[in-house]
Design a protein around this motif. Structure first.
Motif, short mmCIF file in Angstrom:
data_model
loop_
_atom_site.label_atom_id
_atom_site.label_comp_id
_atom_site.label_asym_id
_atom_site.label_seq_id
_atom_site.Cartn_x
_atom_site.Cartn_y
_atom_site.Cartn_z
N GLU A 50 86.87 54.04 62.78
CA GLU A 50 87.57 54.82 61.77
C GLU A 50 86.65 55.26 60.65
O GLU A 50 86.73 56.36 60.15
CB GLU A 50 88.76 54.04 61.18
N GLY A 51 85.74 54.40 60.23
CA GLY A 51 84.84 54.74 59.13
C GLY A 51 83.63 55.54 59.58
O GLY A 51 82.87 56.02 58.75
N VAL A 52 83.44 55.71 60.87
CA VAL A 52 82.26 56.38 61.39
C VAL A 52 82.55 57.83 61.71
O VAL A 52 81.81 58.74 61.30
CB VAL A 52 81.73 55.64 62.65
N THR A 54 85.34 61.13 61.87
CA THR A 54 86.61 61.65 61.38
C THR A 54 87.55 61.79 62.57
O THR A 54 87.12 61.74 63.73
CB THR A 54 86.43 63.03 60.71
N LYS A 55 88.81 62.00 62.29
CA LYS A 55 89.79 62.14 63.37
C LYS A 55 89.45 63.34 64.25
O LYS A 55 89.56 63.28 65.47
CB LYS A 55 91.19 62.26 62.79
N LYS A 136 75.82 58.85 65.90
CA LYS A 136 76.50 58.15 64.81
C LYS A 136 77.23 56.91 65.33
O LYS A 136 77.17 55.84 64.71
CB LYS A 136 77.52 59.08 64.14
N ALA A 140 76.28 52.95 64.43
CA ALA A 140 77.28 52.05 63.84
C ALA A 140 77.38 50.76 64.65
O ALA A 140 77.52 49.67 64.09
CB ALA A 140 78.63 52.74 63.78
N GLU A 146 81.34 48.65 60.86
CA GLU A 146 82.56 49.14 61.49
C GLU A 146 82.20 49.81 62.80
O GLU A 146 81.19 50.48 62.91
CB GLU A 146 83.26 50.15 60.59
#
Length: 167
Positions: A50-52, A54-55, A136, A140, A146
């Motif tokens: 979720e923090g990496v 976007t939707k 990305k 992560a 996250e």
């Protein structure tokens, strides 16, 4: 006498209502957990990221992976994983020791990693802009923040050398 008739009438009307609600010939249908329903294979995608991403980015990656799942390289890599897993399962059923099974398990893990990489490569081949998104996600996971797999939970680890508790 009238009370008995009223009770009998009430009982038959309740029985009739229950019969209408649940037909006897049909078993109740349970919810399916298929690709489109809750709990389907694609539902878990992006959880922990979720923090990496976007939707919108997550949806773009998911759509690209879905579109390339039938690519020849991906199918071949997936078949290799199935063969490696089958070999490990057969070795376990044959009663081999964990030391004898270790190379088979390692080969299955490597095949899984190769299959994931082939799937990502196929998705990037269709849209080069996805490479940044996959980078990305990989960063992560490597960072351990996250989106990183949590691994085994320490409270569930069994201490070495302690006998099993008998119930």
């Amino acid at each position: 006498m009238i009370t008995r008739i009223l009770l009998l009438t009430l009982a038959t009307s309740v029985a009739a209502l229950n019969a209408e609600e649940k037909p006897q010939g049909e078993a109740p249908k349970r919810e399916r957990r298929g690709p489109g329903g809750p709990g389907g294979p694609g539902e878990h995608f992006g959880k922990g990221l979720e923090g990496v991403l976007t939707k919108e980015e997550a949806e773009k990656v998911k759509a690209a992976l879905e579109a390339t799942k039938d690519a020849p390289a991906v199918v071949q890599a997936r078949d290799a994983v199935k063969a490696a897993m089958k070999a490990a399962k057969e070795a376990k059923e044959a009663g081999k020791t964990p030391e004898e099974m270790e190379p088979l398990i390692k080969a299955a893990r490597e095949a899984g990693k190769a299959a994931r990489e082939a799937h990502v490569a196929a998705a990037v081949a269709t849209d080069a802009s996805l490479q940044a998104l996959f980078d990305k996600m990989k960063a992560a996971r490597e960072k351990g923040g996250e989106g990183a797999p949590k691994g085994p939970r320490p409270e569930r680890k069994k201490p070495q050398g302690e006998p099993k508790k008998e119930a």
